[in-house]
Design a protein around this motif. Structure first.
Motif, PDB file in Angstrom:
ATOM      1  N   LEU A   1       0.820  -1.210   0.000  1.00  0.00           N
ATOM      2  CA  LEU A   1       0.000   0.000   0.000  1.00  0.00           C
ATOM      3  C   LEU A   1       0.853   1.259   0.000  1.00  0.00           C
ATOM      4  O   LEU A   1       0.358   2.358   0.281  1.00  0.00           O
ATOM      5  N   ALA A   2       2.111   1.098  -0.315  1.00  0.00           N
ATOM      6  CA  ALA A   2       3.052   2.206  -0.526  1.00  0.00           C
ATOM      7  C   ALA A   2       2.915   3.301   0.527  1.00  0.00           C
ATOM      8  O   ALA A   2       3.134   3.058   1.697  1.00  0.00           O
ATOM      9  N   ARG A   3       2.522   4.503   0.113  1.00  0.00           N
ATOM     10  CA  ARG A   3       2.534   5.648   1.031  1.00  0.00           C
ATOM     11  C   ARG A   3       1.466   5.584   2.113  1.00  0.00           C
ATOM     12  O   ARG A   3       1.513   6.344   3.079  1.00  0.00           O
ATOM     13  N   TRP A   4       0.490   4.683   2.004  1.00  0.00           N
ATOM     14  CA  TRP A   4      -0.506   4.515   3.061  1.00  0.00           C
ATOM     15  C   TRP A   4      -0.026   3.555   4.151  1.00  0.00           C
ATOM     16  O   TRP A   4      -0.596   3.498   5.229  1.00  0.00           O
TER      17      TRP A   4
ATOM     18  N   ALA B   1     -12.049   5.554  -4.429  1.00  0.00           N
ATOM     19  CA  ALA B   1     -11.590   4.905  -5.663  1.00  0.00           C
ATOM     20  C   ALA B   1     -10.953   3.554  -5.356  1.00  0.00           C
ATOM     21  O   ALA B   1     -11.202   2.558  -6.053  1.00  0.00           O
ATOM     22  N   TRP B   2     -10.158   3.495  -4.305  1.00  0.00           N
ATOM     23  CA  TRP B   2      -9.472   2.265  -3.913  1.00  0.00           C
ATOM     24  C   TRP B   2     -10.482   1.179  -3.528  1.00  0.00           C
ATOM     25  O   TRP B   2     -10.335   0.023  -3.920  1.00  0.00           O
ATOM     26  N   LEU B   3     -11.509   1.559  -2.787  1.00  0.00           N
ATOM     27  CA  LEU B   3     -12.517   0.595  -2.358  1.00  0.00           C
ATOM     28  C   LEU B   3     -13.459   0.182  -3.486  1.00  0.00           C
ATOM     29  O   LEU B   3     -14.027  -0.910  -3.453  1.00  0.00           O
TER      30      LEU B   3
ATOM     31  N   ASP C   1      -3.887  -6.573  -8.762  1.00  0.00           N
ATOM     32  CA  ASP C   1      -2.492  -7.020  -8.750  1.00  0.00           C
ATOM     33  C   ASP C   1      -2.214  -7.971  -7.585  1.00  0.00           C
ATOM     34  O   ASP C   1      -1.501  -8.966  -7.734  1.00  0.00           O
ATOM     35  N   LEU C   2      -2.764  -7.651  -6.407  1.00  0.00           N
ATOM     36  CA  LEU C   2      -2.584  -8.511  -5.234  1.00  0.00           C
ATOM     37  C   LEU C   2      -3.159  -9.892  -5.498  1.00  0.00           C
ATOM     38  O   LEU C   2      -2.491 -10.905  -5.263  1.00  0.00           O
TER      39      LEU C   2
ATOM     40  N   GLY D   1       0.956   1.939  -4.679  1.00  0.00           N
ATOM     41  CA  GLY D   1       1.457   0.571  -4.567  1.00  0.00           C
ATOM     42  C   GLY D   1       0.704  -0.388  -5.471  1.00  0.00           C
ATOM     43  O   GLY D   1       0.487  -0.101  -6.646  1.00  0.00           O
ATOM     44  N   GLU D   2       0.289  -1.477  -4.902  1.00  0.00           N
ATOM     45  CA  GLU D   2      -0.325  -2.576  -5.624  1.00  0.00           C
ATOM     46  C   GLU D   2      -1.851  -2.426  -5.629  1.00  0.00           C
ATOM     47  O   GLU D   2      -2.452  -2.180  -4.592  1.00  0.00           O
TER      48      GLU D   2
END
Length: 196
Positions: free
Chosen positions: A78-81, A99-101, A116-117, A111-112
């Motif tokens: 989740l990179a910067r989160w 948007a993510w949800l 992708d996960l 990030g991913e």
């Protein structure tokens, strides 16, 4: 050849108690004690693995497993989160969180994406069962997101189903079958056997 894959979610840590996005944090005392208490409930396996996070490695150790670290079982990038509280991200970035949800291909954290996960974990799952596979199967301590992604992939569910799966700490999820055709046993708690 039928393959048995047993995934154990790691024990509790402070990040999970505080609803933080996965950061690489150690188990807390309670999590370590519960994992040690559950060691006798861990089923045997031919090959024992662990995700690379500190929480996964410490859970494997507390369960008494001599687990090899498997990079493919890393938690969701989740990179910067990573390490931030869910509530803080939702308040600071509501449109990105939405948007993510709502979009499995979105990666507003840098990030991913969910897609992708699921693809990464599914690729690992489908790679199991070759001629060098252990007869008794695989046992892996893996982050809850990896377990959920394995179930989504194994049952060929839409990626959005990921959000409807709950994986509690120290539970066992079993997948049996082979690439393209998996059966799933969900979330059996690891508890010490009772003595009569």
């Amino acid at each position: 050849m039928t393959v048995r894959v047993m995934l154990i979610s790691p024990a509790m840590n402070a990040a999970l108690r505080e609803a933080r996005f996965d950061g690489d944090a150690p188990l807390d005392r309670s999590g370590r004690e519960r994992a040690r208490a559950a060691a006798d409930a861990v089923p045997p396996a031919g090959l024992t693995l662990s995700g690379p996070s500190e929480r996964c490695r410490e859970t494997a150790e507390a369960l008494g497993l001599a687990a090899r670290t498997e990079p493919a079982l890393s938690g969701w990038d989740l990179a910067r989160w990573s390490g931030r509280r869910l509530d803080d991200v939702a308040a600071a970035e509501p449109a990105r969180m939405s948007a993510w949800l709502g979009d499995p291909s979105a990666a507003p954290h840098g990030g991913e994406s969910l897609r992708d996960l699921v693809g990464r974990i599914g690729g690992w799952l489908d790679s199991l069962g070759g001629p060098d596979s252990p007869g008794a199967g695989f046992l892996a301590v893996a982050e809850a997101a990896a377990v959920r992604a394995a179930v989504v992939h194994g049952l060929r569910l839409p990626a959005e189903a990921f959000w409807r799966l709950d994986v509690a700490p120290l539970t066992l999820t079993e997948l049996s079958g082979r690439s393209g055709r998996w059966n799933v046993g969900l979330g059996r708690p690891l508890t010490a056997p009772t003595v009569r």
